[in-house]
Design an enzyme around this catalytic site. Structure first.
Site, PDB file in Angstrom:
ATOM      1  N   TYR A 153      -9.844 -12.411 -63.283  1.00  0.00           N
ATOM      2  CA  TYR A 153      -8.196 -11.894 -62.705  1.00  0.00           C
ATOM      3  C   TYR A 153      -8.262 -10.452 -62.968  1.00  0.00           C
ATOM      4  O   TYR A 153      -8.236 -10.101 -64.342  1.00  0.00           O
ATOM      5  CB  TYR A 153      -7.343 -12.243 -62.363  1.00  0.00           C
TER       6      TYR A 153
ATOM      7  N   ASP B 210      -0.865 -15.716 -54.628  1.00  0.00           N
ATOM      8  CA  ASP B 210       0.178 -16.161 -53.691  1.00  0.00           C
ATOM      9  C   ASP B 210       0.282 -14.640 -52.624  1.00  0.00           C
ATOM     10  O   ASP B 210      -0.616 -13.900 -52.789  1.00  0.00           O
ATOM     11  CB  ASP B 210       0.739 -16.316 -54.966  1.00  0.00           C
TER      12      ASP B 210
END
Length: 270
Positions: free
Chosen positions: A110, A52
């Site tokens: 992540y 994003d």
């Protein structure tokens, strides 16, 4: 015609995410432009993870097809000469023509970094979320245990998520403290839209005492976004690695229709 896979690292601060869009500059757009100039072809890369806006990466993967005679392993060197400083191709290699990393099994890692001090650190502003409230790291670790495994993570994704199922599998969720930094490291086989950022926001709520660690189990079972904590900002999030669990060349003898099928199955941005 051959297929090339790139491993791409980028600072996402200046970009509106990975995927091309008409109203802002994206990482995919820059790669398409510079690859097309370098190879003198109309190149369109296809990414594995659509990060994003503002999210960073050290190991995102993408593929593209080309007729170039440049050796695959040399493309990264040539391409990096023209890319901006905040995008670097770490590796380039040839893969089978019908291979796509979204089709094979992967493990994605992540990290989300929180700067936990009274005042922000200007040197960390692009890569960490400044959070001034005191938190109990042990309580957050206790709460995180409820999220490991295969669950329906509907409570931990954006309401805009459009997928067939919200069931995902988290392999590990570790929280470590390094001075003023608190780093959340999450490994899984797939993630939903904003899933990591909502998980971190929920764990921070536990850390500051808004609810007990065991309530995370209740939130998970509710399958209701309104029950979970806030979504933390994008700057603290980095896609560290996408590890392929299968040899790309196992697909060398498979039907080319695999490539067409994968284009219809998009992964949500994280």
């Amino acid at each position: 015609m051959k297929r090339i896979m790139l491993t791409v690292a980028y600072d996402g601060t200046a970009y509106c995410g990975w995927q091309w869009q008409p109203n802002g500059v994206t990482v995919e757009e820059i790669l398409n432009r510079e690859l097309s100039r370098l190879l003198r072809e109309d190149i369109h890369v296809r990414g594995t993870s659509r990060t994003d806006s503002g999210v960073h990466a050290l190991g995102n993967l993408c593929i593209f097809d080309t007729e170039t005679r440049i050796p695959p392993e040399k493309i990264c060197y040539a391409l990096n000469q023209s890319l901006p400083d905040d995008i670097v191709v770490q590796d380039s290699c040839q893969v089978p023509r019908n291979f796509h990393p979204r089709k094979c099994s992967t493990i994605k890692t992540y990290e989300y970094t929180v700067w936990n001090q009274r005042f922000p650190n200007p040197l960390e502003r692009r890569y960490a979320y400044s959070y001034y409230m005191k938190v109990d790291v042990e309580k957050m670790r206790e709460a995180a245990r409820w999220l490991v495994g295969e669950h329906d993570f509907k409570s931990f994704c954006s309401k805009r998520t459009e997928v067939e199922t919200t069931v995902r599998r988290i392999l590990s969720l570790d929280i470590r403290q390094e001075g003023c930094k608190i780093i959340f490291r999450i490994r899984g086989t797939g993630f939903l839209y904003n899933m990591v950022r909502i998980i971190v926001g929920t764990l921070l709520e536990v850390g500051r005492g808004m609810y007990p660690p065991e309530q995370v189990k209740t939130i998970l079972q509710a399958c209701d976004r309104a029950k979970a904590g806030p979504k933390v900002p994008p700057e603290g999030l980095c896609l560290m690695e996408i590890a392929l669990q299968e040899d790309p060349w196992k697909y060398a003898e498979e039907n080319e229709r695999l490539d067409q099928a994968i284009e219809t199955r998009e992964e949500e941005p994280v």
